[in-house]
Write a protein that holds these residues in place. Structure first.
Motif, PDB file in Angstrom:
ATOM      1  N   LEU A  93      46.605  22.805  40.129  1.00  0.00           N
ATOM      2  CA  LEU A  93      45.608  22.655  41.189  1.00  0.00           C
ATOM      3  C   LEU A  93      45.355  23.987  41.884  1.00  0.00           C
ATOM      4  CD1 LEU A  93      43.830  21.124  43.209  1.00  0.00           C
ATOM      5  CD2 LEU A  93      45.912  20.484  44.453  1.00  0.00           C
ATOM      6  N   GLU A  94      46.417  24.728  42.100  1.00  0.00           N
ATOM      7  CA  GLU A  94      46.278  26.040  42.739  1.00  0.00           C
ATOM      8  C   GLU A  94      45.311  26.920  41.940  1.00  0.00           C
ATOM      9  OE1 GLU A  94      47.481  26.828  45.567  1.00  0.00           O
ATOM     10  OE2 GLU A  94      47.167  28.990  45.646  1.00  0.00           O
ATOM     11  N   HIS A  95      45.455  26.871  40.648  1.00  0.00           N
ATOM     12  CA  HIS A  95      44.559  27.661  39.799  1.00  0.00           C
ATOM     13  C   HIS A  95      43.117  27.174  39.898  1.00  0.00           C
ATOM     14  CE1 HIS A  95      42.528  28.405  35.830  1.00  0.00           C
ATOM     15  NE2 HIS A  95      42.829  29.634  36.173  1.00  0.00           N
ATOM     16  N   VAL A  96      42.953  25.868  39.890  1.00  0.00           N
ATOM     17  CA  VAL A  96      41.598  25.317  39.968  1.00  0.00           C
ATOM     18  C   VAL A  96      40.948  25.698  41.298  1.00  0.00           C
ATOM     19  CG1 VAL A  96      40.228  23.207  39.983  1.00  0.00           C
ATOM     20  CG2 VAL A  96      42.156  23.425  38.416  1.00  0.00           C
ATOM     21  N   LEU A  97      41.717  25.669  42.362  1.00  0.00           N
ATOM     22  CA  LEU A  97      41.180  26.062  43.668  1.00  0.00           C
ATOM     23  C   LEU A  97      40.753  27.531  43.642  1.00  0.00           C
ATOM     24  CD1 LEU A  97      43.671  24.244  46.076  1.00  0.00           C
ATOM     25  CD2 LEU A  97      41.289  23.645  45.587  1.00  0.00           C
ATOM     26  N   ALA A  98      41.542  28.348  42.973  1.00  0.00           N
ATOM     27  CA  ALA A  98      41.181  29.766  42.850  1.00  0.00           C
ATOM     28  C   ALA A  98      39.877  29.910  42.068  1.00  0.00           C
ATOM     29  CB  ALA A  98      42.307  30.536  42.163  1.00  0.00           C
ATOM     30  N   VAL A  99      39.759  29.106  41.024  1.00  0.00           N
ATOM     31  CA  VAL A  99      38.537  29.133  40.218  1.00  0.00           C
ATOM     32  C   VAL A  99      37.328  28.785  41.086  1.00  0.00           C
ATOM     33  CG1 VAL A  99      37.287  27.807  38.467  1.00  0.00           C
ATOM     34  CG2 VAL A  99      39.562  28.724  37.956  1.00  0.00           C
ATOM     35  N   LEU A 100      37.530  27.851  41.993  1.00  0.00           N
ATOM     36  CA  LEU A 100      36.421  27.348  42.801  1.00  0.00           C
ATOM     37  C   LEU A 100      36.097  28.234  44.004  1.00  0.00           C
ATOM     38  CD1 LEU A 100      37.117  23.502  42.761  1.00  0.00           C
ATOM     39  CD2 LEU A 100      35.211  24.704  41.695  1.00  0.00           C
ATOM     40  N   ARG A 101      36.894  29.248  44.199  1.00  0.00           N
ATOM     41  CA  ARG A 101      36.682  30.099  45.366  1.00  0.00           C
ATOM     42  C   ARG A 101      35.246  30.628  45.479  1.00  0.00           C
ATOM     43  NH1 ARG A 101      38.983  32.836  49.315  1.00  0.00           N
ATOM     44  NH2 ARG A 101      40.968  31.794  49.073  1.00  0.00           N
TER      45      ARG A 101
ATOM     46  N   PRO B 115      41.193  33.673  37.403  1.00  0.00           N
ATOM     47  CA  PRO B 115      39.794  33.271  37.202  1.00  0.00           C
ATOM     48  C   PRO B 115      38.932  34.455  36.787  1.00  0.00           C
ATOM     49  CG  PRO B 115      40.653  32.363  39.242  1.00  0.00           C
ATOM     50  CD  PRO B 115      41.707  33.278  38.713  1.00  0.00           C
ATOM     51  N   SER B 116      37.969  34.185  35.938  1.00  0.00           N
ATOM     52  CA  SER B 116      37.142  35.268  35.410  1.00  0.00           C
ATOM     53  C   SER B 116      36.031  35.655  36.380  1.00  0.00           C
ATOM     54  CB  SER B 116      36.515  34.820  34.096  1.00  0.00           C
ATOM     55  OG  SER B 116      35.523  33.838  34.343  1.00  0.00           O
ATOM     56  N   GLY B 117      35.757  34.774  37.331  1.00  0.00           N
ATOM     57  CA  GLY B 117      34.647  35.010  38.228  1.00  0.00           C
ATOM     58  C   GLY B 117      33.473  34.104  37.882  1.00  0.00           C
TER      59      GLY B 117
ATOM     60  N   ARG C  69      31.921  28.378  36.521  1.00  0.00           N
ATOM     61  CA  ARG C  69      31.543  27.264  35.630  1.00  0.00           C
ATOM     62  C   ARG C  69      32.289  27.346  34.309  1.00  0.00           C
ATOM     63  NH1 ARG C  69      26.673  25.086  38.248  1.00  0.00           N
ATOM     64  NH2 ARG C  69      25.702  26.818  39.316  1.00  0.00           N
ATOM     65  N   ALA C  70      32.325  28.533  33.748  1.00  0.00           N
ATOM     66  CA  ALA C  70      33.059  28.713  32.493  1.00  0.00           C
ATOM     67  C   ALA C  70      34.542  28.407  32.689  1.00  0.00           C
ATOM     68  CB  ALA C  70      32.871  30.143  31.991  1.00  0.00           C
ATOM     69  N   ASP C  71      35.088  28.879  33.791  1.00  0.00           N
ATOM     70  CA  ASP C  71      36.499  28.629  34.068  1.00  0.00           C
ATOM     71  C   ASP C  71      36.782  27.130  34.207  1.00  0.00           C
ATOM     72  OD1 ASP C  71      37.030  31.307  34.014  1.00  0.00           O
ATOM     73  OD2 ASP C  71      37.007  31.589  36.186  1.00  0.00           O
ATOM     74  N   LEU C  72      35.856  26.457  34.850  1.00  0.00           N
ATOM     75  CA  LEU C  72      36.044  25.023  35.068  1.00  0.00           C
ATOM     76  C   LEU C  72      36.005  24.263  33.744  1.00  0.00           C
ATOM     77  CD1 LEU C  72      36.589  24.071  37.824  1.00  0.00           C
ATOM     78  CD2 LEU C  72      34.205  23.434  38.123  1.00  0.00           C
ATOM     79  N   LYS C  73      35.163  24.730  32.847  1.00  0.00           N
ATOM     80  CA  LYS C  73      35.118  24.088  31.531  1.00  0.00           C
ATOM     81  C   LYS C  73      36.414  24.324  30.779  1.00  0.00           C
ATOM     82  CE  LYS C  73      30.117  24.469  31.415  1.00  0.00           C
ATOM     83  NZ  LYS C  73      28.931  25.202  30.888  1.00  0.00           N
TER      84      LYS C  73
END
Lengths: 238, 238
Positions: B140-148, B97-99, B102-106
């Motif tokens: 999903l693991e990646h998305v959870l990391a994005v949402l951290r 994740p870039s931090g 929102r951008a990551d989620l898109k």
DNA sequence: TTTATTCTCGTACGTCGTACGAGAATAAAG
DNA sequence: CTTTATTCTCGTACGACGTACGAGAATAAA
């Protein structure tokens, strides 16, 4: 061929299906009606799911021979189309738009959700159907009126309607699946054990943490409202 | 029984399906593989739609007898589950994740959309499937990391993931249906004539106006981006 | 009464998912 | 090397599906 994503799927002819007055004043009088057949199919789907809607079951329910159904709908795919529009008739609009189009739009979405919860097969059936019948058109007419203050052009308004419908369908499909799992303790337990096992394998730390810190359980209604607000409050008129 | 909304539909046992190492070191050696069978089924669905995926067709494609498939999946429903997770393997995340969540989620949503456009049967198949396989879990693991960075609790993060998936699936399903109509001039013309006839009946003034003032045609990519931005920019961390 | 038209529905066909079980292949046991 | 247990392969068969076909029944116009 319902329920697929085939590239070149052939489809209904909307003119033949919806723009037919009752012309024939000769020959044997019909013993049944499109309305009754459609209603029976809807009742069946509500009670036993879409897969229970077979031509044989529907015919039995109406008291007709199987092949008699084909006098009222040229094929099963069309019967599904009729079912979808039939339940769209339950989307009863209370009155004219209030002027607050965001609030009106939320009401619209809530109506759709309630209808889909009442007819759990609807999200699935909707995902492959495209031609709006008279009841769907009446509802669309209301939504377009709601959107009038936005000043959006025609295509954009239609797009907003399609988008909201797709959003609600997607949400409710997931909601229904969740509810089905929760209703069966065995299944919920099996799923829980499975996810716990995955979380314990060390390669899914984020999942492990998410499962260990679940937070308070989410109420479906509240979740829907939250996402709906985000989507609609974000809509802009430019 | 795929593609329905049956209340008490019975389902897959995720533990038996996904948590099985290759134990058996006795008896006849397998002639095929779950992987090959799943890949063949996916290829078939991509080329000819979900309805073309029959046990007979898949078996023929792999060079197996029909009943041999049942050594690799207990039933067709499970094969669909395998297909869904198989294509989830194409959701290749580029990096951590870039931090900017929102951008990551898109980016995540765009990945999902691209995958669904590549496999047009996916939105439909997804709408009734619930247990995530290993590829889905990796994503999903990646998305959870994005949402951290959002600080949401576990249940809320999972809900966001499900919601975005449902949103994208709903959007793409509609997008595909639209594209299918546009690809056939006859169908597009028939639909146009039908809607024009409805608009001309005087009881649908809003529709009439919307059709007469369509605005510039909408580009699917742009429409998706617009709605995606609305949804994700509206997400909040409270 | 005749004729044309419209609807009803029994029969039949091809396709589907899959239960069953006989046979083939392989590894461990004797 | 046998024997035995285990695992996989797949031909056959069954019931359910959508629906094409066409003979017969009902009705209105000629």
């Amino acid at each position: 061929m319902p329920g697929n994503g085939k590239p070149g799927a052939e489809s209904i002819d909307p003119e033949r299906l919806w723009l037919r007055p009752t012309e024939p004043r000769r020959g044997r009088r019909p013993s049944f009606s499109r309305e009754a057949i459609t209603a029976a199919a809807v009742t069946l789907a509500d009670a036993e799911g879409l897969d229970a809607v077979t031509m044989r079951r529907v015919a039995a329910e109406v008291g007709a021979g199987v092949m008699s159904l084909y006098s009222y709908a040229p094929d099963k795919e069309t019967l599904l189309e009729l079912m979808v529009d039939h339940v769209s008739g339950e989307l009863t609009v209370t009155g004219p738009p209030s002027g607050d189009w965001r609030a009106d739009l939320k009401t619209v979405a809530r109506l759709q959700r309630a209808n889909m919860l009442r007819h759990p097969w609807l999200p699935v059936a909707l995902s492959t159907r495209r031609v709006p019948g008279p009841n769907t058109l009446a509802f669309l007419e209301h939504v377009l009126a709601v959107l009038r203050p936005t000043g959006l052009d025609g295509a954009a308004k239609l797009e907003v309607f399609a988008q909201i419908t797709a959003f609600v369908a997607g949400h409710v499909a997931h909601e229904i699946a969740q509810a089905a799992v929760s209703r069966s303790p065995d299944r919920a337990a099996a799923e829980g054990r499975y996810l716990a096992a995955v979380a314990a394998d060390g390669r899914h730390p984020e999942l492990a943490e998410a499962l260990s810190a679940p937070g308070r359980p989410l109420a479906p209604d509240a979740t829907f409202s939250r996402f709906l607000n985000r989507l609609i409050d974000g809509l802009d008129t430019d």
